[in-house]
Motif scaffolding. Structure first.
Motif, PDB file in Angstrom:
ATOM      1  N   LEU A  47       1.177   3.617   3.880  1.00 24.89           N
ATOM      2  CA  LEU A  47       1.202   3.013   2.549  1.00 24.89           C
ATOM      3  C   LEU A  47       2.589   3.129   1.916  1.00 24.89           C
ATOM      4  N   VAL A  48       3.079   4.357   1.757  1.00 26.18           N
ATOM      5  CA  VAL A  48       4.317   4.556   0.996  1.00 26.18           C
ATOM      6  C   VAL A  48       5.549   4.104   1.773  1.00 26.18           C
ATOM      7  N   ARG A  49       5.694   4.581   3.019  1.00 25.72           N
ATOM      8  CA  ARG A  49       6.947   4.349   3.738  1.00 25.72           C
ATOM      9  C   ARG A  49       6.962   3.048   4.534  1.00 25.72           C
ATOM     10  N   SER A  50       5.830   2.342   4.555  1.00 23.29           N
ATOM     11  CA  SER A  50       5.793   1.063   5.267  1.00 23.29           C
ATOM     12  C   SER A  50       5.489  -0.085   4.306  1.00 23.29           C
ATOM     13  N   ILE A  51       4.252  -0.164   3.825  1.00 20.91           N
ATOM     14  CA  ILE A  51       3.852  -1.308   3.011  1.00 20.91           C
ATOM     15  C   ILE A  51       4.559  -1.322   1.659  1.00 20.91           C
ATOM     16  N   LEU A  52       4.579  -0.194   0.955  1.00 18.56           N
ATOM     17  CA  LEU A  52       5.267  -0.166  -0.333  1.00 18.56           C
ATOM     18  C   LEU A  52       6.775  -0.301  -0.155  1.00 18.56           C
ATOM     19  N   ALA A  53       7.304   0.222   0.942  1.00 14.41           N
ATOM     20  CA  ALA A  53       8.733   0.054   1.220  1.00 14.41           C
ATOM     21  C   ALA A  53       9.071  -1.414   1.456  1.00 14.41           C
ATOM     22  N   LEU A  54       8.183  -2.148   2.107  1.00 13.01           N
ATOM     23  CA  LEU A  54       8.389  -3.586   2.289  1.00 13.01           C
ATOM     24  C   LEU A  54       8.405  -4.308   0.943  1.00 13.01           C
ATOM     25  N   ARG A  55       7.533  -3.893   0.039  1.00 12.95           N
ATOM     26  CA  ARG A  55       7.519  -4.497  -1.296  1.00 12.95           C
ATOM     27  C   ARG A  55       8.809  -4.181  -2.058  1.00 12.95           C
ATOM     28  N   GLU A  56       9.288  -2.950  -1.905  1.00 14.56           N
ATOM     29  CA  GLU A  56      10.511  -2.556  -2.599  1.00 14.56           C
ATOM     30  C   GLU A  56      11.728  -3.348  -2.129  1.00 14.56           C
ATOM     31  N   GLN A  57      11.710  -3.784  -0.861  1.00 18.10           N
ATOM     32  CA  GLN A  57      12.833  -4.572  -0.358  1.00 18.10           C
ATOM     33  C   GLN A  57      12.654  -6.063  -0.602  1.00 18.10           C
ATOM     34  N   GLY A  58      11.576  -6.414  -1.332  1.00 20.30           N
ATOM     35  CA  GLY A  58      11.356  -7.818  -1.680  1.00 20.30           C
ATOM     36  C   GLY A  58      10.471  -8.574  -0.725  1.00 20.30           C
ATOM     37  N   GLY A  59       9.793  -7.862   0.180  1.00 17.85           N
ATOM     38  CA  GLY A  59       8.934  -8.515   1.159  1.00 17.85           C
ATOM     39  C   GLY A  59       9.608  -8.620   2.508  1.00 17.85           C
ATOM     40  N   LEU A  60       8.926  -9.242   3.446  1.00 19.37           N
ATOM     41  CA  LEU A  60       9.437  -9.403   4.809  1.00 19.37           C
ATOM     42  C   LEU A  60       9.869 -10.839   5.026  1.00 19.37           C
TER      43      LEU A  60
ATOM     44  N   GLU B 244     -13.595   7.280  -4.517  1.00 17.49           N
ATOM     45  CA  GLU B 244     -13.083   6.296  -5.476  1.00 17.49           C
ATOM     46  C   GLU B 244     -12.036   6.900  -6.406  1.00 17.49           C
ATOM     47  N   HIS B 245     -12.265   8.143  -6.843  1.00 18.43           N
ATOM     48  CA  HIS B 245     -11.312   8.749  -7.777  1.00 18.43           C
ATOM     49  C   HIS B 245      -9.940   8.928  -7.123  1.00 18.43           C
ATOM     50  N   ALA B 246      -9.922   9.283  -5.828  1.00 18.35           N
ATOM     51  CA  ALA B 246      -8.653   9.460  -5.127  1.00 18.35           C
ATOM     52  C   ALA B 246      -7.949   8.116  -4.938  1.00 18.35           C
ATOM     53  N   LEU B 247      -8.720   7.072  -4.631  1.00 22.46           N
ATOM     54  CA  LEU B 247      -8.144   5.743  -4.467  1.00 22.46           C
ATOM     55  C   LEU B 247      -7.538   5.245  -5.775  1.00 22.46           C
ATOM     56  N   LYS B 248      -8.274   5.439  -6.859  1.00 24.63           N
ATOM     57  CA  LYS B 248      -7.781   4.987  -8.166  1.00 24.63           C
ATOM     58  C   LYS B 248      -6.523   5.747  -8.576  1.00 24.63           C
ATOM     59  N   ALA B 249      -6.470   7.028  -8.243  1.00 30.16           N
ATOM     60  CA  ALA B 249      -5.284   7.825  -8.564  1.00 30.16           C
ATOM     61  C   ALA B 249      -4.058   7.302  -7.814  1.00 30.16           C
ATOM     62  N   LEU B 250      -4.240   6.958  -6.529  1.00 25.41           N
ATOM     63  CA  LEU B 250      -3.131   6.393  -5.756  1.00 25.41           C
ATOM     64  C   LEU B 250      -2.715   5.039  -6.306  1.00 25.41           C
ATOM     65  N   ALA B 251      -3.697   4.211  -6.643  1.00 18.85           N
ATOM     66  CA  ALA B 251      -3.390   2.885  -7.179  1.00 18.85           C
ATOM     67  C   ALA B 251      -2.601   2.990  -8.483  1.00 18.85           C
ATOM     68  N   GLU B 252      -3.019   3.890  -9.342  1.00 19.59           N
ATOM     69  CA  GLU B 252      -2.321   4.067 -10.619  1.00 19.59           C
ATOM     70  C   GLU B 252      -0.907   4.595 -10.394  1.00 19.59           C
ATOM     71  N   LYS B 253      -0.769   5.528  -9.482  1.00 22.41           N
ATOM     72  CA  LYS B 253       0.537   6.120  -9.209  1.00 22.41           C
ATOM     73  C   LYS B 253       1.541   5.082  -8.737  1.00 22.41           C
ATOM     74  N   HIS B 254       1.074   4.112  -7.945  1.00 25.05           N
ATOM     75  CA  HIS B 254       1.992   3.149  -7.327  1.00 25.05           C
ATOM     76  C   HIS B 254       1.883   1.739  -7.914  1.00 25.05           C
ATOM     77  N   GLY B 255       1.142   1.596  -9.009  1.00 24.31           N
ATOM     78  CA  GLY B 255       1.060   0.293  -9.660  1.00 24.31           C
ATOM     79  C   GLY B 255       0.312  -0.749  -8.856  1.00 24.31           C
ATOM     80  N   LEU B 256      -0.730  -0.333  -8.135  1.00 24.14           N
ATOM     81  CA  LEU B 256      -1.521  -1.261  -7.329  1.00 24.14           C
ATOM     82  C   LEU B 256      -2.820  -1.604  -8.059  1.00 24.14           C
TER      83      LEU B 256
END
Length: 383
Positions: free
Chosen positions: A23-36, A55-67
């Protein structure tokens, strides 16, 4: 530029590898570089849907990363026609059924390994995926590490001459969990939950050996549980029913012999957590996660065995560092990019579910070899 949104169901992102590397070092990193950028005027924009049981853990991750998108209902997500790709980083015991559902739903599949708990199930997944006509890939991250990329450069350049042997050392001390928290989840040490270092690491060794040195022809292994009791995430003691250490010898096509030790009960006296020494007629190399050192035959010293006097040479100083000669991206991200190009630009890609099945096969035969105390052939598999 045309931006194409790619919706990816990511199951298991609350786990260590699913979160950090995928999630963080692959998919979110791709978003940070503007996509592929596919190079044809199209930029892929990955839109993850975080899937899991908590669900609570998923929501916490989503909130942390703006998803925006989370779900605890895998079936509902797979029924969504806007979802393009299903990714699985769950515990091993849950993976096969989920991938089977994703294939039936017509989703492209990208998954951590091992792909199943047994060879029969792994081959069935590969057959079902081919019959469905979907694209499929298995994470084989070690191939994209800087150290192994440098090692491959040496192999491709003929540095070694005839390769004689490969010796691998992997592992570190995983705390038992009583007086210091364990740095790996407890299910790794319960066979009933799909744990065990053979199941975890032999699939890695299969693709490393297969891709760099040759197909594994035979395996002889000893798997054992050195630490029989551990403490879980809640501080409760439990019996460790899965192997925490494995010692394997692999005969490769072409004649080279590989010896690889894998252990969660070893204290590190290496430069990196995994290292491979490759010896050939013309030279040797030691490769880790990032670094690679070489010694050519013309620069090989001539030590003489004499236990009565201190060593007069510093052997590590007699090796030469292999230069980067380029920039290396995160290995998980690099393979994600290749898979996305495979799906949306039909780029070549061979790290598929059949390749994943070879890893499952080697783990299965490694455990069988240990149980029977003998060397076993590793037959070639095909669909």
């Amino acid at each position: 530029m045309t931006r194409k949104t790619v919706r990816i169901a990511m199951n298991g992102v609350t786990g260590r590898m699913g979160y950090r590397q995928h999630l963080v070092r692959s998919i979110l990193a791709l978003r940070e570089q503007g996509g592929l950028d596919l190079g044809d005027g199209t930029v892929l924009w990955p839109e993850p849907i975080l899937v899991g049981r908590r669900e609570h853990a998923l929501k916490a991750l989503a909130e942390k990363h703006g998803l925006e998108h989370v779900s605890t209902d895998v079936d509902e997500v797979l029924a969504d026609p806007t979802v393009d790709i299903y990714f699985d980083a769950q515990v091993t015991s849950a993976r096969e059924e989920a991938i089977r559902k994703a294939i039936a739903a017509g989703k492209h599949v990208y998954t951590e390994k091992p792909t199943a708990t047994g060879l029969e199930g792994a081959l069935e997944l590969a057959r079902l995926a081919d019959e469905k006509g979907i694209k499929h890939g298995v994470v084989q991250d070690k191939l994209f590490l800087p150290g192994l990329l440098k090692l491959k450069r040496l192999i491709d350049g003929g540095f070694f001459g005839r390769i004689l042997s490969i010796r691998g050392e992997f592992g570190y001390w995983v705390f038992e969990g009583d007086w210091q928290a364990a740095q790996r989840p407890s299910w790794n040490y319960r066979a009933e939950d799909g744990g065990g270092i053979v199941v975890d690491m032999f699939p890695h060794w299969e693709y490393v050996l297969h891709e760099l040195f040759g197909r594994v022809k035979t395996v002889q292994a000893i798997a054992t549980t050195h630490v029989p009791q551990r403490w879980d995430e809640n501080g409760k003691p439990y019996d460790a029913t899965a192997d925490d250490s494995a010692y394997g010898i692999f005969e490769l096509e072409g004649g080279a012999i590989a010896q690889i030790n894998s252990s969660w009960t070893v204290r590190v006296n290496r430069d990196e957590l995994v290292e491979f020494q490759v010896d050939g007629t013309e030279g040797s190399a030691v490769a880790g996660l990032r670094n690679c050192r070489v010694q050519h035959r013309s620069a090989t010293p001539k030590p003489v065995w004499n236990p009565d006097i201190p060593a007069t040479e510093v052997f590590r100083d007699q090796w030469q560092e292999v230069p980067d000669n380029g920039e290396f991206d995160n290995g998980f991200k690099a393979q994600w990019e290749l898979f996305l190009r495979h799906v949306y630009a039909d780029a070549p890609y061979h790290w598929n579910l059949l390749a994943g099945a070879r890893g499952v096969q080697l783990a299965e035969l490694g455990l069988k070899s240990s149980a029977q105390g003998r060397r076993l052939d590793v037959p070639e598999i095909a669909l």
